[in-house]
Design a protein around this motif. Structure first.
Motif, PDB file in Angstrom:
ATOM      1  N   HIS A  71      38.994 -16.520  70.401  1.00 27.98           N
ATOM      2  CA  HIS A  71      39.901 -16.067  71.488  1.00 27.98           C
ATOM      3  C   HIS A  71      39.103 -15.082  72.214  1.00 27.98           C
ATOM      4  O   HIS A  71      39.026 -15.060  73.358  1.00 27.98           O
ATOM      5  CB  HIS A  71      40.957 -15.327  70.687  1.00 27.98           C
ATOM      6  CG  HIS A  71      40.763 -14.345  69.829  1.00 27.98           C
ATOM      7  ND1 HIS A  71      40.757 -14.451  68.519  1.00 27.98           N
ATOM      8  CD2 HIS A  71      40.697 -12.786  69.831  1.00 27.98           C
ATOM      9  CE1 HIS A  71      40.634 -13.076  67.899  1.00 27.98           C
ATOM     10  NE2 HIS A  71      40.380 -12.310  68.624  1.00 27.98           N
ATOM     11  N   PHE A  72      38.159 -14.523  71.609  1.00 23.07           N
ATOM     12  CA  PHE A  72      37.361 -13.401  72.400  1.00 23.07           C
ATOM     13  C   PHE A  72      36.142 -14.502  73.484  1.00 23.07           C
ATOM     14  O   PHE A  72      36.240 -14.090  74.610  1.00 23.07           O
ATOM     15  CB  PHE A  72      36.413 -12.317  71.638  1.00 23.07           C
ATOM     16  CG  PHE A  72      35.584 -11.504  72.242  1.00 23.07           C
ATOM     17  CD1 PHE A  72      36.181 -10.363  72.688  1.00 23.07           C
ATOM     18  CD2 PHE A  72      34.092 -11.820  72.750  1.00 23.07           C
ATOM     19  CE1 PHE A  72      35.368  -9.326  73.451  1.00 23.07           C
ATOM     20  CE2 PHE A  72      33.695 -10.782  73.367  1.00 23.07           C
ATOM     21  CZ  PHE A  72      34.096  -9.563  73.829  1.00 23.07           C
ATOM     22  N   ASN A  73      35.852 -15.517  72.788  1.00 26.07           N
ATOM     23  CA  ASN A  73      34.804 -16.155  73.721  1.00 26.07           C
ATOM     24  C   ASN A  73      35.747 -16.875  74.971  1.00 26.07           C
ATOM     25  O   ASN A  73      35.164 -16.933  75.843  1.00 26.07           O
ATOM     26  CB  ASN A  73      34.228 -17.289  72.752  1.00 26.07           C
ATOM     27  CG  ASN A  73      33.183 -16.580  71.964  1.00 26.07           C
ATOM     28  OD1 ASN A  73      32.366 -15.549  72.414  1.00 26.07           O
ATOM     29  ND2 ASN A  73      32.945 -17.017  70.672  1.00 26.07           N
ATOM     30  N   ARG A  74      37.092 -17.269  74.467  1.00 20.44           N
ATOM     31  CA  ARG A  74      37.836 -17.909  75.460  1.00 20.44           C
ATOM     32  C   ARG A  74      38.106 -16.841  76.595  1.00 20.44           C
ATOM     33  O   ARG A  74      37.963 -17.155  77.677  1.00 20.44           O
ATOM     34  CB  ARG A  74      39.070 -18.602  74.932  1.00 20.44           C
ATOM     35  CG  ARG A  74      38.892 -19.737  74.188  1.00 20.44           C
ATOM     36  CD  ARG A  74      40.117 -20.498  73.659  1.00 20.44           C
ATOM     37  NE  ARG A  74      40.958 -19.569  72.525  1.00 20.44           N
ATOM     38  CZ  ARG A  74      40.762 -19.432  71.462  1.00 20.44           C
ATOM     39  NH1 ARG A  74      39.708 -20.261  70.993  1.00 20.44           N
ATOM     40  NH2 ARG A  74      41.364 -18.815  70.576  1.00 20.44           N
ATOM     41  N   PHE A  75      38.409 -15.647  76.221  1.00 20.45           N
ATOM     42  CA  PHE A  75      38.580 -14.546  77.156  1.00 20.45           C
ATOM     43  C   PHE A  75      37.389 -14.570  78.173  1.00 20.45           C
ATOM     44  O   PHE A  75      37.546 -14.224  79.143  1.00 20.45           O
ATOM     45  CB  PHE A  75      39.098 -13.318  76.536  1.00 20.45           C
ATOM     46  CG  PHE A  75      38.936 -12.101  77.540  1.00 20.45           C
ATOM     47  CD1 PHE A  75      40.061 -12.206  78.407  1.00 20.45           C
ATOM     48  CD2 PHE A  75      37.966 -11.227  77.651  1.00 20.45           C
ATOM     49  CE1 PHE A  75      40.281 -11.139  79.489  1.00 20.45           C
ATOM     50  CE2 PHE A  75      38.026 -10.115  78.651  1.00 20.45           C
ATOM     51  CZ  PHE A  75      38.963 -10.409  79.438  1.00 20.45           C
ATOM     52  N   THR A  76      36.341 -14.244  77.580  1.00 24.55           N
ATOM     53  CA  THR A  76      35.280 -13.993  78.105  1.00 24.55           C
ATOM     54  C   THR A  76      35.044 -15.168  79.268  1.00 24.55           C
ATOM     55  O   THR A  76      34.355 -14.879  80.564  1.00 24.55           O
ATOM     56  CB  THR A  76      33.805 -13.812  77.395  1.00 24.55           C
ATOM     57  OG1 THR A  76      33.532 -14.767  76.716  1.00 24.55           O
ATOM     58  CG2 THR A  76      34.028 -12.536  76.628  1.00 24.55           C
ATOM     59  N   ALA A  77      35.184 -16.305  78.897  1.00 25.15           N
ATOM     60  CA  ALA A  77      34.952 -17.621  79.993  1.00 25.15           C
ATOM     61  C   ALA A  77      35.969 -17.272  80.915  1.00 25.15           C
ATOM     62  O   ALA A  77      35.666 -17.533  82.085  1.00 25.15           O
ATOM     63  CB  ALA A  77      34.985 -18.733  79.290  1.00 25.15           C
TER      64      ALA A  77
END
Length: 96
Positions: A71-77
């Motif tokens: 979920h953190f990686n999706r947010f940064t994208a």
């Protein structure tokens, strides 16, 4: 314990999208092991919005797991094209 203060700026046009993405990040982050607090704050600065994540984690390992979470990686994208600038500061919590 580790405290994190993340400050993000965006334009008015991107505010609604960024707030929505941050609320999703907040929801999932609060479920993570080692997350003690994950608060979202906002203020207007002229025509920009300043959003702050105030986080409290058990230790460095739990924070590192957060940074590697899906979920953190999706947010940064999502945030890549709408955030004007970001500052992330990490602190050791001094306990008595």
């Amino acid at each position: 314990m580790i405290a994190v203060i993340a400050t993000l700026h965006c334009t008015e046009e991107n505010e609604e999208h960024l707030v929505s993405a941050l609320k999703t990040l907040q929801f999932h982050s609060r479920q993570e092991e080692g997350c003690q607090r994950y608060d979202l704050l906002q203020r207007k600065v002229g025509k920009q919005s300043e959003l702050i994540l105030s986080e409290l984690w058990d230790n460095e390992d739990s924070l590192e797991a957060h940074f590697n979470a899906g979920h953190f990686n999706r947010f940064t994208a999502q945030a890549e094209d709408i955030v004007e600038n970001t500052e992330i500061r990490k602190f050791d919590v001094l306990e008595e």
